[in-house]
Design a protein around this motif. Structure first.
Motif, PDB file in Angstrom:
ATOM      1  N   MET A   1      -6.006   7.256  -5.369  1.00 59.20           N
ATOM      2  CA  MET A   1      -6.169   8.681  -5.105  1.00 59.20           C
ATOM      3  C   MET A   1      -5.335   9.114  -3.913  1.00 59.20           C
ATOM      4  O   MET A   1      -4.657  10.151  -3.952  1.00 59.20           O
ATOM      5  N   LEU A   2      -5.362   8.311  -2.833  1.00 57.11           N
ATOM      6  CA  LEU A   2      -4.561   8.649  -1.652  1.00 57.11           C
ATOM      7  C   LEU A   2      -3.074   8.670  -1.987  1.00 57.11           C
ATOM      8  O   LEU A   2      -2.324   9.544  -1.515  1.00 57.11           O
ATOM      9  N   TYR A   3      -2.641   7.724  -2.810  1.00 57.42           N
ATOM     10  CA  TYR A   3      -1.220   7.689  -3.203  1.00 57.42           C
ATOM     11  C   TYR A   3      -0.865   8.897  -4.053  1.00 57.42           C
ATOM     12  O   TYR A   3       0.182   9.528  -3.847  1.00 57.42           O
ATOM     13  N   ALA A   4      -1.740   9.241  -4.998  1.00 55.26           N
ATOM     14  CA  ALA A   4      -1.459  10.363  -5.904  1.00 55.26           C
ATOM     15  C   ALA A   4      -1.404  11.691  -5.159  1.00 55.26           C
ATOM     16  O   ALA A   4      -0.655  12.598  -5.548  1.00 55.26           O
ATOM     17  N   THR A   5      -2.183  11.802  -4.071  1.00 49.04           N
ATOM     18  CA  THR A   5      -2.194  13.041  -3.302  1.00 49.04           C
ATOM     19  C   THR A   5      -1.217  13.001  -2.118  1.00 49.04           C
ATOM     20  O   THR A   5      -1.265  13.881  -1.253  1.00 49.04           O
ATOM     21  N   LYS A   6      -0.366  11.985  -2.099  1.00 51.93           N
ATOM     22  CA  LYS A   6       0.656  11.825  -1.057  1.00 51.93           C
ATOM     23  C   LYS A   6       0.060  11.699   0.344  1.00 51.93           C
ATOM     24  O   LYS A   6       0.664  12.094   1.342  1.00 51.93           O
ATOM     25  N   ALA A   7      -1.152  11.144   0.406  1.00 47.73           N
ATOM     26  CA  ALA A   7      -1.803  10.922   1.693  1.00 47.73           C
ATOM     27  C   ALA A   7      -1.671   9.474   2.160  1.00 47.73           C
ATOM     28  O   ALA A   7      -2.177   9.127   3.228  1.00 47.73           O
ATOM     29  N   LEU A   8      -0.968   8.641   1.378  1.00 46.47           N
ATOM     30  CA  LEU A   8      -0.856   7.221   1.716  1.00 46.47           C
ATOM     31  C   LEU A   8       0.509   6.955   2.361  1.00 46.47           C
ATOM     32  O   LEU A   8       1.284   6.117   1.905  1.00 46.47           O
ATOM     33  N   ARG A   9       0.805   7.695   3.413  1.00 44.62           N
ATOM     34  CA  ARG A   9       2.060   7.520   4.149  1.00 44.62           C
ATOM     35  C   ARG A   9       1.823   6.452   5.207  1.00 44.62           C
ATOM     36  O   ARG A   9       1.462   6.746   6.341  1.00 44.62           O
ATOM     37  N   MET A  10       2.029   5.195   4.802  1.00 45.15           N
ATOM     38  CA  MET A  10       1.684   4.069   5.663  1.00 45.15           C
ATOM     39  C   MET A  10       2.627   3.940   6.857  1.00 45.15           C
ATOM     40  O   MET A  10       3.841   4.185   6.751  1.00 45.15           O
ATOM     41  N   VAL A  11       2.066   3.575   7.990  1.00 46.22           N
ATOM     42  CA  VAL A  11       2.871   3.112   9.119  1.00 46.22           C
ATOM     43  C   VAL A  11       3.360   1.712   8.757  1.00 46.22           C
ATOM     44  O   VAL A  11       2.564   0.835   8.431  1.00 46.22           O
ATOM     45  N   LEU A  12       4.669   1.514   8.770  1.00 39.97           N
ATOM     46  CA  LEU A  12       5.237   0.205   8.434  1.00 39.97           C
ATOM     47  C   LEU A  12       5.595  -0.505   9.733  1.00 39.97           C
ATOM     48  O   LEU A  12       6.643  -0.264  10.332  1.00 39.97           O
TER      49      LEU A  12
ATOM     50  N   LEU B   1       0.826  -1.206   0.000  1.00 46.01           N
ATOM     51  CA  LEU B   1       0.000   0.000   0.000  1.00 46.01           C
ATOM     52  C   LEU B   1       0.860   1.256   0.000  1.00 46.01           C
ATOM     53  O   LEU B   1       0.523   2.250  -0.649  1.00 46.01           O
ATOM     54  N   ALA B   2       1.964   1.234   0.720  1.00 43.40           N
ATOM     55  CA  ALA B   2       2.869   2.379   0.738  1.00 43.40           C
ATOM     56  C   ALA B   2       3.403   2.694  -0.655  1.00 43.40           C
ATOM     57  O   ALA B   2       3.717   3.850  -0.968  1.00 43.40           O
ATOM     58  N   LYS B   3       3.486   1.678  -1.504  1.00 47.45           N
ATOM     59  CA  LYS B   3       3.930   1.859  -2.896  1.00 47.45           C
ATOM     60  C   LYS B   3       2.781   2.215  -3.832  1.00 47.45           C
ATOM     61  O   LYS B   3       2.977   2.347  -5.036  1.00 47.45           O
ATOM     62  N   GLY B   4       1.580   2.344  -3.268  1.00 47.97           N
ATOM     63  CA  GLY B   4       0.426   2.659  -4.084  1.00 47.97           C
ATOM     64  C   GLY B   4      -0.143   1.476  -4.834  1.00 47.97           C
ATOM     65  O   GLY B   4      -0.919   1.653  -5.783  1.00 47.97           O
ATOM     66  N   ASP B   5       0.208   0.270  -4.414  1.00 44.67           N
ATOM     67  CA  ASP B   5      -0.235  -0.953  -5.086  1.00 44.67           C
ATOM     68  C   ASP B   5      -1.344  -1.610  -4.258  1.00 44.67           C
ATOM     69  O   ASP B   5      -1.068  -2.215  -3.223  1.00 44.67           O
ATOM     70  N   PRO B   6      -2.609  -1.536  -4.703  1.00 43.69           N
ATOM     71  CA  PRO B   6      -3.705  -2.130  -3.930  1.00 43.69           C
ATOM     72  C   PRO B   6      -3.912  -3.616  -4.179  1.00 43.69           C
ATOM     73  O   PRO B   6      -4.671  -4.255  -3.450  1.00 43.69           O
ATOM     74  N   GLU B   7      -3.240  -4.180  -5.182  1.00 45.74           N
ATOM     75  CA  GLU B   7      -3.574  -5.534  -5.613  1.00 45.74           C
ATOM     76  C   GLU B   7      -3.290  -6.617  -4.564  1.00 45.74           C
ATOM     77  O   GLU B   7      -4.111  -7.530  -4.392  1.00 45.74           O
ATOM     78  N   PRO B   8      -2.160  -6.598  -3.846  1.00 43.50           N
ATOM     79  CA  PRO B   8      -1.962  -7.633  -2.823  1.00 43.50           C
ATOM     80  C   PRO B   8      -3.061  -7.656  -1.768  1.00 43.50           C
ATOM     81  O   PRO B   8      -3.517  -8.734  -1.367  1.00 43.50           O
TER      82      PRO B   8
END
Length: 263
Positions: free
Chosen positions: A196-207, A156-163
């Protein structure tokens, strides 16, 4: 849908948690608040169990006495709105209700719990989580589930929803049944939101580190809720400038060494 069953949870002065059929569904903030969520995917034909926890404890912490510095209160209501009407409590039918309260200065044991069973006049499918084998030892599968969750967070941090979508295939299928929506529509909507969250830089995941994952058995041990030490969803973003974040609660089933997101 014509009729959407809602769970309305309120609390004053404390956090509260509502469970349906031993699955944590929703929690209010530590200072209190109100949350409304649709709950078809947690309900069963026939008898259903509603549980309310006032001042829920973090995972692994035993029950403990507390002194109420102020009055505390919590209420959970399962509502069936009238056809074509929003979920207003003035017009909706209350199918089940639980209330808990503590007076200022009173000593209570946290979490304070109340529970009741109710028969629902609506039919639901037999959800596949009911047929999962209970996990006998959550600690034994913690490394497996931790690696699984960490992989989802990284993708998800990479903007990949498929996994995530592949791991949650059964969840998407059952949500489609629960709310009478095409599964492709639900999947496309979820994929578009992540993008959309990734494109707007809002997908800063806690790892999360593997040791940060706490597993809370639920649904009679068939599912494992994945949370951090504070009881918050382990799969979430960092807080934004306004303090808000995005979170994806995970209730995972483990079958023959494989993890599946069921709810």
């Amino acid at each position: 849908m014509e009729r959407l069953l809602l769970l309305r949870l309120r609390s004053v002065g404390c956090a509260a948690e509502a469970r349906i059929n031993d699955i944590p569904v929703v929690r209010t903030p530590a200072s209190g608040g109100q949350v409304n969520v649709p709950v078809h995917e947690y309900l069963l034909s026939g008898t259903n169990q509603l549980t309310l926890l006032l001042d829920p404890r973090a995972p692994g912490l035993p029950a403990a006495p507390r002194l109420a510095a102020q009055g505390l209160a919590a209420q959970a209501r399962l509502l069936l709105p009238r056809i074509g009407q929003p979920g207003s409590e003035l017009s909706a039918r209350t199918l089940a209700e639980l209330e808990l309260g503590v007076l200022e200065g009173e000593i209570y044991t946290a979490p304070l719990a109340a529970q009741r069973s109710t028969e629902l006049p609506i039919s639901f499918p037999r959800w596949r989580w009911l047929d999962l084998p209970p996990v006998a030892d959550a600690a034994a599968v913690q490394p497996l589930v931790a690696a699984f969750v960490q992989g989802l967070a990284v993708s998800l941090a990479k903007g990949d929803p498929e996994p995530f979508m592949q791991a949650a295939r059964l969840r998407f299928e059952e949500l489609a049944v629960a709310y009478q929506k095409p599964v492709a529509e639900l999947a496309a909507r979820w994929r578009a939101r992540i993008q959309m969250l990734y494109a707007t830089k809002a997908l800063r995941m806690v790892l999360p580190a593997p040791t940060e994952l706490q597993l809370r058995p639920c649904a009679g041990g068939r599912l494992l809720e994945c949370v951090d030490a504070a009881g918050q969803p382990i799969l979430r973003t960092e807080a934004g400038p306004d303090g808000s974040s995005h979170a994806w609660p995970l209730r995972v089933g483990v079958v023959e060494g494989h993890c599946h997101v069921m709810r």
